[in-house]
Design a protein around this motif. Sequence first.
Motif, PDB file in Angstrom:
ATOM      1  N   MET A 284       0.921  -1.392  -0.071  1.00  0.00           N
ATOM      2  CA  MET A 284      -0.082  -0.022  -0.080  1.00  0.00           C
ATOM      3  C   MET A 284       0.910   1.419  -0.104  1.00  0.00           C
ATOM      4  SD  MET A 284      -3.155   0.880   2.805  1.00  0.00           S
ATOM      5  CE  MET A 284      -3.944  -0.352   2.302  1.00  0.00           C
ATOM      6  N   ASN A 285       0.719   2.083  -0.926  1.00  0.00           N
ATOM      7  CA  ASN A 285       1.405   3.424  -1.246  1.00  0.00           C
ATOM      8  C   ASN A 285       0.526   4.599  -0.428  1.00  0.00           C
ATOM      9  OD1 ASN A 285       3.472   2.089  -2.787  1.00  0.00           O
ATOM     10  ND2 ASN A 285       2.072   2.369  -4.185  1.00  0.00           N
ATOM     11  N   PHE A 286       1.487   5.098   0.528  1.00  0.00           N
ATOM     12  CA  PHE A 286       0.763   6.173   1.259  1.00  0.00           C
ATOM     13  C   PHE A 286       1.287   7.708   0.678  1.00  0.00           C
ATOM     14  CE2 PHE A 286       0.825   2.670   4.393  1.00  0.00           C
ATOM     15  CZ  PHE A 286      -0.480   2.510   4.610  1.00  0.00           C
ATOM     16  N   ASP A 287       0.218   8.526   0.755  1.00  0.00           N
ATOM     17  CA  ASP A 287       0.629   9.979   0.417  1.00  0.00           C
ATOM     18  C   ASP A 287       1.429  10.697   1.530  1.00  0.00           C
ATOM     19  OD1 ASP A 287      -0.456  12.222  -1.582  1.00  0.00           O
ATOM     20  OD2 ASP A 287      -0.348  13.055   0.380  1.00  0.00           O
ATOM     21  N   ARG A 288       2.558  11.199   1.197  1.00  0.00           N
ATOM     22  CA  ARG A 288       3.340  11.822   2.208  1.00  0.00           C
ATOM     23  C   ARG A 288       2.768  13.161   2.785  1.00  0.00           C
ATOM     24  NH1 ARG A 288       5.524  11.294   5.119  1.00  0.00           N
ATOM     25  NH2 ARG A 288       7.643  12.575   5.215  1.00  0.00           N
ATOM     26  N   GLU A 289       2.099  13.805   2.000  1.00  0.00           N
ATOM     27  CA  GLU A 289       1.164  14.958   2.724  1.00  0.00           C
ATOM     28  C   GLU A 289       0.311  14.652   3.626  1.00  0.00           C
ATOM     29  OE1 GLU A 289       2.237  18.164   2.495  1.00  0.00           O
ATOM     30  OE2 GLU A 289       4.031  17.273   1.149  1.00  0.00           O
ATOM     31  N   GLN A 290      -0.398  13.330   3.438  1.00  0.00           N
ATOM     32  CA  GLN A 290      -1.278  12.733   4.485  1.00  0.00           C
ATOM     33  C   GLN A 290      -0.677  12.398   5.640  1.00  0.00           C
ATOM     34  OE1 GLN A 290      -3.711   9.945   1.790  1.00  0.00           O
ATOM     35  NE2 GLN A 290      -5.093  11.525   0.974  1.00  0.00           N
ATOM     36  N   LEU A 291       0.445  11.596   5.527  1.00  0.00           N
ATOM     37  CA  LEU A 291       0.907  11.375   6.734  1.00  0.00           C
ATOM     38  C   LEU A 291       1.434  12.378   7.436  1.00  0.00           C
ATOM     39  CD1 LEU A 291       3.006   8.263   5.278  1.00  0.00           C
ATOM     40  CD2 LEU A 291       1.238   8.199   6.676  1.00  0.00           C
ATOM     41  N   ARG A 292       2.017  13.307   6.778  1.00  0.00           N
ATOM     42  CA  ARG A 292       2.432  14.745   7.464  1.00  0.00           C
ATOM     43  C   ARG A 292       1.285  15.215   8.420  1.00  0.00           C
ATOM     44  NH1 ARG A 292       5.611  15.835   2.764  1.00  0.00           N
ATOM     45  NH2 ARG A 292       7.651  15.390   2.896  1.00  0.00           N
ATOM     46  N   ALA A 293       0.225  15.138   7.806  1.00  0.00           N
ATOM     47  CA  ALA A 293      -1.004  15.734   8.456  1.00  0.00           C
ATOM     48  C   ALA A 293      -1.523  14.969   9.632  1.00  0.00           C
ATOM     49  CB  ALA A 293      -2.069  15.941   7.536  1.00  0.00           C
ATOM     50  N   LEU A 294      -1.225  13.657   9.464  1.00  0.00           N
ATOM     51  CA  LEU A 294      -1.597  12.693  10.609  1.00  0.00           C
ATOM     52  C   LEU A 294      -0.516  13.086  11.689  1.00  0.00           C
ATOM     53  CD1 LEU A 294      -3.018  10.354  12.041  1.00  0.00           C
ATOM     54  CD2 LEU A 294      -1.448   8.888  10.691  1.00  0.00           C
ATOM     55  N   SER A 295       0.732  13.123  11.559  1.00  0.00           N
ATOM     56  CA  SER A 295       1.690  13.256  12.441  1.00  0.00           C
ATOM     57  C   SER A 295       1.432  14.579  13.151  1.00  0.00           C
ATOM     58  CB  SER A 295       3.159  13.145  11.750  1.00  0.00           C
ATOM     59  OG  SER A 295       4.062  13.370  12.603  1.00  0.00           O
ATOM     60  N   ALA A 296       1.118  15.519  12.295  1.00  0.00           N
ATOM     61  CA  ALA A 296       0.929  17.102  12.994  1.00  0.00           C
ATOM     62  C   ALA A 296      -0.114  17.072  13.787  1.00  0.00           C
ATOM     63  CB  ALA A 296       0.940  18.173  11.836  1.00  0.00           C
TER      64      ALA A 296
ATOM     65  N   ARG B  17       3.891   6.231  13.340  1.00  0.00           N
ATOM     66  CA  ARG B  17       5.110   5.878  13.696  1.00  0.00           C
ATOM     67  C   ARG B  17       5.827   5.799  12.301  1.00  0.00           C
ATOM     68  NH1 ARG B  17       7.357   0.683  17.150  1.00  0.00           N
ATOM     69  NH2 ARG B  17       9.628   0.465  16.317  1.00  0.00           N
ATOM     70  N   LEU B  18       5.025   5.448  11.290  1.00  0.00           N
ATOM     71  CA  LEU B  18       5.880   5.391  10.022  1.00  0.00           C
ATOM     72  C   LEU B  18       5.967   6.666   9.572  1.00  0.00           C
ATOM     73  CD1 LEU B  18       6.112   4.082   7.108  1.00  0.00           C
ATOM     74  CD2 LEU B  18       3.749   4.292   6.589  1.00  0.00           C
ATOM     75  N   ALA B  19       5.203   7.897   9.464  1.00  0.00           N
ATOM     76  CA  ALA B  19       5.145   9.063   9.220  1.00  0.00           C
ATOM     77  C   ALA B  19       6.378   9.413  10.028  1.00  0.00           C
ATOM     78  CB  ALA B  19       4.056  10.210   9.518  1.00  0.00           C
ATOM     79  N   SER B  20       6.663   9.538  11.117  1.00  0.00           N
ATOM     80  CA  SER B  20       7.829   9.803  11.569  1.00  0.00           C
ATOM     81  C   SER B  20       9.251   9.170  11.555  1.00  0.00           C
ATOM     82  CB  SER B  20       7.880   9.512  13.404  1.00  0.00           C
ATOM     83  OG  SER B  20       6.662  10.187  14.211  1.00  0.00           O
TER      84      SER B  20
END
Length: 295
Positions: A1-13, A67-70
């Motif tokens: 599964m490929n994740f959008d980096r901007e979405q992951l950054r939003a989750l982390s923030a 955790r993946l985003a970090s």
Amino acid sequence: MNFDREQLRALSAVLDEGTFEAAAARLHVTPSAVSQRIRGLEQQVGRVLVVRARPCRPTEPGAVLARLASQLAVLEHDATALLGDGGPEASSPTRLAVAVNADSLSSWFPAALVGLPDGVVVDLRREDQDRTAELLRDGTVTAAVTADAHAVQGCRVRPLGAMRYLAVAAPRVRERWFADGVDAAALDRAPAIAFNRQDALQHRFAQRLAGRAVHPPVHHVPSNSAFVATLVAGLGWGMVPEAAAAGPLAAGTLVELAPEPWLDVPLYWQHWALRTATLDDLTERVVRAAAAALR
């Protein structure tokens, strides 16, 4: 599964800042944009990722992706530094969330942060050394000072040394409650002082002396300086780090409770198994600072 980096950054923030509004300010976008990114990520995985509360907190799958985003953020920071790229990632600081027990935070741990490289910021979470490993398991932190010698899944562990605690009390407390010696009956009656409800040091020390569990009345004082001041004031007895007890013992405002009044607590540094220059640098700093202060 490929994740959008901007979405992951939003989750982390959102999880770091606690609200969608604060996350939007950090990312320089609107709260609506943050909400759309989180919803898009939730739709992709088919799970709710964020509990919309104050502060926002992750669900179990949300913690996995946080955790993946970090981890991706740390890897991007190090790759950008090696490439010498001047793009937007170069100007965005890398956050390292670290869990540290209060006694380490108020004594030896700050020395590990002296001269921290530019572009790296730490988010220190104060937590009891017996519970910091939980924050590693749920992905809340990148690394932790912990009393757990067993590596959390996906993490590495390094011994740091032992922090020595002394059982101390004001002279009048010892005279009143322990005039006939430090036995099980006295330890059941005499009031103890603990940092918080997770602080089990007093009970561990008392059980070692008494040979059984004891059940004293307990004051809770969640401040390092106030903890010592409360002991000096005579509210009860408690376990204090050796360095913090040295001054009051020399001044006579505190005395040792028993002939062998110490309890040594081994500490460990656990961190993601991910190898990056940033995390390796922090690890070496922590190990050096601990070697200079712990037993």
